[in-house]
Structures are given as C-alpha cells and as structure tokens.
Design an enzyme around this catalytic site. Structure first.
Site, PDB file in Angstrom:
ATOM      1  N   LYS A   1      76.077  23.122 -49.236  1.00  0.00           N
ATOM      2  CA  LYS A   1      74.982  23.661 -50.034  1.00  0.00           C
ATOM      3  C   LYS A   1      75.538  24.306 -51.303  1.00  0.00           C
ATOM      4  CE  LYS A   1      70.957  26.729 -49.391  1.00  0.00           C
ATOM      5  NZ  LYS A   1      70.254  27.585 -48.394  1.00  0.00           N
TER       6      LYS A   1
ATOM      7  N   SER B   1      65.575  26.575 -47.793  1.00  0.00           N
ATOM      8  CA  SER B   1      66.181  26.269 -49.072  1.00  0.00           C
ATOM      9  C   SER B   1      67.316  25.245 -48.997  1.00  0.00           C
ATOM     10  CB  SER B   1      66.740  27.545 -49.693  1.00  0.00           C
ATOM     11  OG  SER B   1      67.744  28.106 -48.862  1.00  0.00           O
TER      12      SER B   1
ATOM     13  N   SER C   1      65.992  28.908 -43.663  1.00  0.00           N
ATOM     14  CA  SER C   1      66.425  27.868 -44.608  1.00  0.00           C
ATOM     15  C   SER C   1      67.384  26.818 -44.067  1.00  0.00           C
ATOM     16  CB  SER C   1      67.043  28.519 -45.850  1.00  0.00           C
ATOM     17  OG  SER C   1      66.046  29.101 -46.648  1.00  0.00           O
TER      18      SER C   1
END
Lengths: 65, 464
Positions: free
Chosen positions: B80, B150, B174
């Site tokens: 990420k 996210s 997330s």
C-alpha cells in the site's frame, strides 16, 4: 450537553481558525461550520455514556526494553 | 491453472521450492497480468518492474544454490502506498507527498523482504487512508463499482491476480472492507501485534497493518513474518508469536461462534445476510457451536471512532495542512479541518468510552471464542454513489455503510479476519468477518481455514 449548544457559526469558525493559524476561504468557512456542527452532533452521543472515574484507553507503554 | 499469476502464495511457493516454477517466471507472469488489466483497474500507483525482475533473478540464483529462505521467497508483493519502501516513492496516494522517496524500508517491508518477498509495486490508497472508496481504483469484479478502501489498490490487485499478497492498513476497516468488496481474505491482527514503523499514520491509537491474500494459509504465512515487538512502534508488545500455520487443519469442533442478535445484521442486504448466516451454518455443520450474543455499546462505536480518529489525524497532518493544504483533495482536507476543531476534552471522552467498550466486549467474549458478522452490510457500491438505499426503507451514507461493522475491532483492538462467503446476484463478492480474542489470530485463521476447505468461495480470482 446537546448538539444545539455546540453549533459553530461561520464567525466562530473564522475566529478559531485564525487562532489555529488555519487559513480558510469564505466558501470553506461556510462548509466547515456545517460539518463541525454535524460532527459534534455525532460525538455528543457519547455524552450520555456514564463514565464515572473511567480512565482513557491510552496506548503509551513506559517500558524501556 | 493456466498462468502462474493465478496461483496463491502457498501454491506458488510449493512450486518454487520444488523447482517446478522459478521466481522469474512467476514475476514475469504477474507483470504481464498488470500490463494486461491494470489500465482498467488502476490498482497500482507505481510498478517496480525492473527491480522486481532483477530481484526475482537473484532469488532464482539463491534457490538454485540451495539458499531457499522459506515460503515467501520469490513471491510478488504489493505494498500500500503508505509503507516506506527504500528508493521507491511513498506518497500516500496524495499530491501533498508527491516525490517522497524514503531511504529506508518500513518494518513490514523489511521483514517481508528478509523472508524473500519481492516488491512488484505500490498500490493505491484512498488519500492518506482517509476513506473507504479509493477513488483512483475500480473493482475488478465489476469495473463500475468501487473496490472499497482505504487499501483498495491492494484488494483489487490481489483479486485480479496482479500480485499474490497486498499489504494494507486498517484504522476503521481498511483491510477488511476491500477484502470483502474484492473477494479476498483480509487479516487485521490485534492492535500491537505488528509494527507500523515506516507506515504513514491515520490515527495512532487505531491503526493496524496486515495482509490481503487469496486464501487463509497465505494470510497465516505473511502474518508470521510481520508479527512481533518493535521498540520503534510503542504500540507493539512483547508477546510470543506462534506458528500461525500450525493449527490450520485442526477444525472447529466445539468452537463457540457468537452470532450477534443486534447491530451487525441491522439493515443488511438480504443476500449478504443470507450468505453470512449460511457460513455460520457451515461452521455449525463442522462442529462449531453457535451462541446468540448481543454486542454491547454498539450505539457508541462510530462516535467513539470519529472522536479519536479525527483529532489524531489532524495532529499528524497539522503542518502539512497549513503548508500544502491546497494539494489535498477537498474531501480529505475537509475532514482534517473538522478534526482541528475537536476539543481535547471530547477526544479524551472518546478514549474513556473506548475503555468501557473494551471492558464490555471482554465480558461478551467470556461466552464465545469468535464473533461472526458481515464485514460490510452489502456488496460494493457504484463509483460516485454517496448513499445506500436500506432494504427496509431509508438510506445511509456509503461511508457509514463501509465502516460501521468494522469499527468495533479497531476500537477494541481485537483481531479480525474478512473472508469471501458468496457472490451477489449482481456478480459482486460478499464477505464475512470473524473477530477473536486479543492476540488469538490463530483461532481466526483456524476457523477461516475450516470454512475455506468446506466451500468454494475463497480463492476466486475476479473474472476480468
């Protein structure tokens, strides 16, 4: 404490933002006043939780090793 | 299986260990997959093709020479775009941090690289992890739908076969939200189980890191590499790290599975509720005992989450908001500005309520071993959809829909795993969530493995 007691006016937002050195355009002030008021309405739900002497759930751990 | 990218981590590593598949072949397959589909999905912010192929060649040489490091050696990894990756930009998917190239790896990247994993690229996040949409990215199952967030880039990348593992972070769901919406496994470990050193913070006291994977065994393998104490992350604790793969075949006989009688199924999409209850029945058929429970203090969850998250994130972004405020997206800038106005006493009140939530949930867990719920009350919303129509009438904001069932595990710090448990009539994945006791990821993985072995829902790639 109720949500109506925590209504942020654009004038209040402007004054507090100046204190925080946060520059806001007039358009953002109006939007922010509404969003802050909505957030306090959400957070004021916690005011009805009886807390007594309950300590906060902090995560700090003082161990050195 | 026709292409190497279709393999799960454990399958690929077994083939690599047996010298039936080389890390270079696997990397070439993954990179070709990215080239073929990521222009439609947008899962990657940066693709490190050249360095990934070079690292795969080194891994191949090491393995050929007898230097096999273990099941993560030579496996393509997406990180990420919040994790520091030495020499590779880490921008939080934001113009605010454009061009930020760290000189060192985050703790997780260092641990996974030491185990032999190879960075194939940085995956998109909702800006600074502050949302459940990931606007840059589409759901590989249906491109007109969101991947969740996210960690939406990692979810979409794993689901589409563009990497075998995607690392995520989880402050209000997330990891688990994109796992549910994209049909992958997502493991949010216990707060303090894995170091967040070198990962941009959203909310220090709520942030967790963990993997999104194709299946449960893969999650267990990655968890074993990232778990442990780190002096540089004050949240981590010195607690033994078990072999998370050891008990995966032990089954669920006698496992007490809590079934919530309130909150978690409220306003759920009927297909989602049916799929999650069918999963519970599957576990019951394997010997688990279903126990009705009423999760406590659920009415306080979202207020408590925002009361902690907003001021902590505003503190993290305080300088950047003043120096480069115009570079934030309007949505994230507004949230951060609201956070500036939260009183310290409100923040502390939220922390005190969190104490009560933790205590009351500990009491609930005296009668159960895990709690089984939907991860998200419905399948992935459409791109640009802001509200969801509730089955019984009325509507709720998409942001609330995405976060409200995941938030309890962030506030309590309890481990939680998201698993695919079906496909909706619209062709989108449905996810369930299991929550467990502190530092008992092993039980979640064991229950997940039992469920996975009994159904066909886990391990599917998106049909793109």
């Amino acid at each position: 404490m109720t949500a109506s007691e925590r209504r942020y006016s654009p004038e209040t937002v402007t004054a507090v933002a100046e204190l925080f050195n946060l520059r806001l355009s007039p358009e953002r002030v109006a939007l922010l006043a509404m969003e802050i008021t909505e957030m306090y309405a959400e957070m004021d739900q916690l005011a009805s939780v009886p807390l007594g002497d309950v300590p906060p759930a902090t995560a700090f751990d003082a161990r050195w090793e | 299986m026709s292409e190497a990218y279709e393999l799960g981590l454990a399958e690929a590593s077994a083939a690599i260990a047996a010298k039936q598949l080389s890390p270079v072949e696997l990397m070439q397959s993954v990179l070709a997959r990215i080239a073929a589909v990521d222009d439609k999905i947008g899962a990657f912010r940066t693709v490190t093709a050249e360095s990934a192929l070079a690292a795969a060649a080194i891994a191949e040489t090491e393995i050929t020479a007898g230097g096999y490091r273990g099941p993560l050696h030579g496996i393509p990894l997406g990180m990420k775009d919040l994790y520091d990756t030495a020499g590779v930009a880490n921008e939080g998917s934001s113009a605010v941090r454009a061009g930020n190239v760290p000189s060192t790896d985050s703790a997780a990247m260092a641990s996974l690289a030491a185990a032999g994993m190879i960075l194939v690229g940085k995956t998109e996040t909702h800006e600074f992890a502050f949302g459940g949409i990931t606007p840059t990215t589409r759901n590989p199952w249906r491109l007109e739908h969101i991947p969740g967030g996210s960690s939406g880039g990692s979810g979409a990348a794993v689901a589409a076969g563009m990497c075998l593992v995607g690392m995520g972070s989880d402050t209000g769901g997330s990891i688990r939200i994109p796992a549910a919406l994209c049909g992958t496994v997502g493991l949010k470990p216990t707060y303090g189980r894995a170091s967040r050193r070198g990962v941009m913070s959203l909310s220090w006291s709520l942030d967790h890191i963990g993997p999104l994977t194709r299946n449960v065994l893969d999650a267990a393998l990655v968890m074993g590499a990232i778990a442990g104490y780190d002096r540089a992350d004050p949240a981590t604790v010195q607690f033994p790290v078990p072999d998370y793969t050891a008990g995966l075949q032990s089954g669920v006989a006698g496992l007490r599975v809590g079934m919530p009688t309130s909150y978690f199924f409220d306003d759920a999409d009927p297909e989602t509720e049916a799929a999650v209850r069918a999963a519970a029945a599957t576990l019951e058929g394997l010997g688990a005992v279903l126990v009705d429970v009423a999760p406590p203090m659920t009415d306080s969850m979202l207020a408590c989450l925002w009361g902690i998250c907003l001021p902590e994130s505003a503190a993290y972004h305080q300088s950047m908001l003043r120096e480069r405020g115009h570079l934030y997206t309007d949505q994230v800038r507004s949230i951060l500005e609201v956070g500036e106005f939260i009183h310290a006493t409100d923040y502390i009140r939220a922390l005190r309520v969190r104490t009560l939530i933790q205590q009351s949930w500990a009491e609930m867990f005296t009668g159960i071993d895990v709690l089984l719920t939907p991860t998200v009350p419905g399948p992935a919303p459409l791109v640009d959809q802001s509200v969801r129509q509730l089955p019984g009438g009325g509507e709720e904001a998409v942001m609330t829909m995405l976060v409200r069932l995941c938030a309890p595990a962030n506030l309590t710090g309890l481990p939680s795993i998201a698993l695919p448990c079906g496909i909706s009539s619209t062709g989108l994945p449905i996810g369930l969530q299991l929550m467990g006791r502190p530092f008992d990821e092993a039980t979640l993985l064991r229950a997940g493995a039992a469920y996975e072995a009994s159904t066909e829902h886990v391990g599917l790639l998106a049909p793109i």
